[in-house]
Scaffold this motif. Structure first.
Motif, PDB file in Angstrom:
ATOM      1  N   ASN A   1      -5.687  -6.568  -4.617  1.00 22.67           N
ATOM      2  CA  ASN A   1      -5.682  -5.514  -3.604  1.00 22.67           C
ATOM      3  C   ASN A   1      -6.353  -4.269  -4.177  1.00 22.67           C
ATOM      4  O   ASN A   1      -6.073  -3.853  -5.303  1.00 22.67           O
ATOM      5  CB  ASN A   1      -4.240  -5.203  -3.196  1.00 22.67           C
ATOM      6  N   HIS A   2      -7.225  -3.642  -3.382  1.00 17.69           N
ATOM      7  CA  HIS A   2      -8.011  -2.500  -3.862  1.00 17.69           C
ATOM      8  C   HIS A   2      -7.106  -1.340  -4.297  1.00 17.69           C
ATOM      9  O   HIS A   2      -7.324  -0.746  -5.370  1.00 17.69           O
ATOM     10  CB  HIS A   2      -8.970  -2.026  -2.768  1.00 17.69           C
ATOM     11  N   GLU A   3      -6.086  -1.023  -3.504  1.00 13.78           N
ATOM     12  CA  GLU A   3      -5.228   0.112  -3.836  1.00 13.78           C
ATOM     13  C   GLU A   3      -4.367  -0.186  -5.061  1.00 13.78           C
ATOM     14  O   GLU A   3      -4.111   0.712  -5.880  1.00 13.78           O
ATOM     15  CB  GLU A   3      -4.366   0.502  -2.637  1.00 13.78           C
ATOM     16  N   ALA A   4      -3.931  -1.422  -5.181  1.00 14.30           N
ATOM     17  CA  ALA A   4      -3.155  -1.802  -6.360  1.00 14.30           C
ATOM     18  C   ALA A   4      -4.007  -1.717  -7.621  1.00 14.30           C
ATOM     19  O   ALA A   4      -3.550  -1.231  -8.665  1.00 14.30           O
ATOM     20  CB  ALA A   4      -2.592  -3.207  -6.192  1.00 14.30           C
ATOM     21  N   GLN A   5      -5.249  -2.166  -7.525  1.00 13.50           N
ATOM     22  CA  GLN A   5      -6.145  -2.086  -8.678  1.00 13.50           C
ATOM     23  C   GLN A   5      -6.417  -0.637  -9.068  1.00 13.50           C
ATOM     24  O   GLN A   5      -6.414  -0.277 -10.256  1.00 13.50           O
ATOM     25  CB  GLN A   5      -7.467  -2.786  -8.341  1.00 13.50           C
ATOM     26  N   ALA A   6      -6.630   0.219  -8.058  1.00 10.51           N
ATOM     27  CA  ALA A   6      -6.894   1.633  -8.324  1.00 10.51           C
ATOM     28  C   ALA A   6      -5.684   2.294  -8.992  1.00 10.51           C
ATOM     29  O   ALA A   6      -5.823   3.088  -9.932  1.00 10.51           O
ATOM     30  CB  ALA A   6      -7.252   2.348  -7.029  1.00 10.51           C
TER      31      ALA A   6
ATOM     32  N   GLU B   1       0.823  -1.210   0.000  1.00  7.09           N
ATOM     33  CA  GLU B   1       0.000   0.000   0.000  1.00  7.09           C
ATOM     34  C   GLU B   1       0.858   1.262   0.000  1.00  7.09           C
ATOM     35  O   GLU B   1       0.517   2.258  -0.651  1.00  7.09           O
ATOM     36  CB  GLU B   1      -0.966  -0.026   1.177  1.00  7.09           C
ATOM     37  N   ALA B   2       1.981   1.235   0.710  1.00 10.96           N
ATOM     38  CA  ALA B   2       2.902   2.379   0.678  1.00 10.96           C
ATOM     39  C   ALA B   2       3.462   2.565  -0.723  1.00 10.96           C
ATOM     40  O   ALA B   2       3.592   3.702  -1.216  1.00 10.96           O
ATOM     41  CB  ALA B   2       4.037   2.173   1.679  1.00 10.96           C
ATOM     42  N   ALA B   3       3.803   1.456  -1.385  1.00 15.44           N
ATOM     43  CA  ALA B   3       4.325   1.539  -2.746  1.00 15.44           C
ATOM     44  C   ALA B   3       3.283   2.127  -3.690  1.00 15.44           C
ATOM     45  O   ALA B   3       3.616   2.973  -4.546  1.00 15.44           O
ATOM     46  CB  ALA B   3       4.749   0.153  -3.226  1.00 15.44           C
ATOM     47  N   CYS B   4       2.030   1.712  -3.541  1.00 15.17           N
ATOM     48  CA  CYS B   4       0.967   2.250  -4.392  1.00 15.17           C
ATOM     49  C   CYS B   4       0.819   3.761  -4.184  1.00 15.17           C
ATOM     50  O   CYS B   4       0.628   4.521  -5.149  1.00 15.17           O
ATOM     51  CB  CYS B   4      -0.354   1.546  -4.101  1.00 15.17           C
TER      52      CYS B   4
ATOM     53  N   ILE C   1       3.172  -4.438 -10.392  1.00 12.84           N
ATOM     54  CA  ILE C   1       1.915  -4.330  -9.653  1.00 12.84           C
ATOM     55  C   ILE C   1       0.882  -5.353 -10.111  1.00 12.84           C
ATOM     56  O   ILE C   1      -0.066  -5.672  -9.383  1.00 12.84           O
ATOM     57  CB  ILE C   1       1.342  -2.889  -9.785  1.00 12.84           C
ATOM     58  N   ARG C   2       1.060  -5.884 -11.310  1.00 13.25           N
ATOM     59  CA  ARG C   2       0.050  -6.804 -11.860  1.00 13.25           C
ATOM     60  C   ARG C   2      -0.250  -8.003 -10.966  1.00 13.25           C
ATOM     61  O   ARG C   2      -1.429  -8.375 -10.820  1.00 13.25           O
ATOM     62  CB  ARG C   2       0.477  -7.259 -13.260  1.00 13.25           C
ATOM     63  N   PRO C   3       0.738  -8.637 -10.311  1.00 12.29           N
ATOM     64  CA  PRO C   3       0.406  -9.785  -9.449  1.00 12.29           C
ATOM     65  C   PRO C   3      -0.426  -9.417  -8.215  1.00 12.29           C
ATOM     66  O   PRO C   3      -0.903 -10.311  -7.509  1.00 12.29           O
ATOM     67  CB  PRO C   3       1.792 -10.309  -9.021  1.00 12.29           C
ATOM     68  N   HIS C   4      -0.601  -8.128  -7.944  1.00  9.18           N
ATOM     69  CA  HIS C   4      -1.278  -7.695  -6.717  1.00  9.18           C
ATOM     70  C   HIS C   4      -2.633  -7.037  -6.983  1.00  9.18           C
ATOM     71  O   HIS C   4      -3.163  -6.336  -6.121  1.00  9.18           O
ATOM     72  CB  HIS C   4      -0.384  -6.710  -5.966  1.00  9.18           C
TER      73      HIS C   4
END
Length: 341
Positions: A320-325, A282-285, A314-317
């Motif tokens: 996760n809502h934040e990764a998708q956003a 989430e910090a990375a996003c 980011i594709r493997p994650h």
């Protein structure tokens, strides 16, 4: 494109070491040039080149190499080259060659930002030639250091260390900020080749020199505490201390002046990759999101590559809502040809 392909490109570029002339081999020497249309140059012409170079550097900081380099190249060909072919007092001609050296260095730096590494090296070598002809130690050392930065960022540690050492050796009387500028790069190169002891010694020397420089209050280019923290981060990362690298990169980001927008976006992308590597998804996003804030205003090959890497990382994650956003936002912002199918 697989991010690992950058290694293939760098091996091809540095498979034959660039022949860098030593300071005694270039000082005071340059080929005779034919006279241009103008009859004489003066210090006002030198000041024009210097002022324009400063403006181009600011544009590069804010908008990236792809935006600024064509302007720099045109100015170099259409204005500076005729100045160099024109007669004038010896002190004016030396000053003009010094100004041309600085502009060639800057144009090479912009070419690196575009990802045009062979072109960058040609500009850098011309900058060394002009610096020697004008006895401009500062730009000579700065250019060698720039070549080292290019090499270390392409994973060519031994070449980077050789160039960083040459830059430091050519400037024995450097002031504290210049010394920090040079030994900070030696630290990064030493860390990449696994010389942990030297890397830490160089890093400590850079910190001591920066403390002295800050107490004097005079700024040398863009090398400041933010830049030193960036070097600290890269050294820590090369030595396997990812958490230490993250902390130093966060401090670098906190200290960086807003004028350095291209650097801010690039380094935030690096920070996000570091954060993801230790599981801080989430910090990375969030950090990648900050880099995307600047992305539409910056035209940089280095940042484009980081954004391409981001999609793959980011594709493997995506559950996760934040990764998708982040992924969806990036698809709407990043240049279409960089988005993986």
């Amino acid at each position: 494109m697989d991010p690992s392909r950058r290694g293939v490109l760098s091996v091809a570029l540095f498979s034959v070491a660039v022949t860098v002339p030593d300071w005694p081999d270039v000082v005071g020497r340059i080929e005779a040039a034919q006279k241009g249309a103008r009859t004489r140059i003066g210090m006002s012409d030198v000041h024009t080149v210097t002022a324009m170079t400063e403006q181009l550097s600011t544009m590069d900081d804010q908008f990236g190499g792809r935006t600024a380099r064509p302007l720099a190249a045109a100015f170099l060909v259409n204005t500076v080259a005729p100045f160099l072919r024109t007669d004038g007092p010896e002190d004016v001609r030396k000053a003009m060659m010094s100004a041309a050296s600085d502009l060639c260095y800057l144009t090479g730096y912009m070419a690196v930002d575009e990802g045009l590494h062979g072109l960058a090296q040609r500009y850098y070598l011309k900058a060394l030639e002009f610096a020697g002809a004008s006895e401009d130690h500062l730009t000579y050392c700065t250019t060698l250091r720039g070549m080292s930065v290019q090499a270390v960022n392409l994973g060519q540690g031994p070449t980077a260390k050789r160039l960083a050492d040459a830059a430091a050796a050519a400037s024995p009387q450097a002031g504290p900020r210049m010394r920090a500028f040079l030994v900070g790069q030696q630290a990064h190169a030493a860390a990449q080749i696994g010389d942990r002891r030297s890397a830490l010694l160089y890093l400590h020397a850079a910190e001591v020199a920066m403390d002295k420089a800050e107490s004097r209050g005079k700024v040398f280019g863009s090398y400041d505490p933010a830049a030193l923290n960036y070097h600290t981060s890269r050294v820590r990362f090369e030595m396997g201390d990812v958490h230490g690298a993250i902390a130093a990169m966060e401090e670098s980001d906190r200290l960086r002046d807003d004028i350095y927008r291209r650097t801010r976006a690039h380094h935030r992308a690096i920070l996000a990759e570091q954060q993801l590597s230790v599981g801080y998804l989430e910090a990375a996003c969030h950090t990648w999101g900050l880099a995307l804030d600047d992305y539409p205003l910056v035209n940089s090959g280095r940042i484009d590559q980081r954004m391409t890497d981001m999609f793959h990382l980011i594709r493997p994650h995506l559950r996760n809502h934040e990764a998708q956003a982040l992924y969806e936002r990036a698809r709407a912002v990043v240049r279409p040809e960089l988005i993986p199918v």
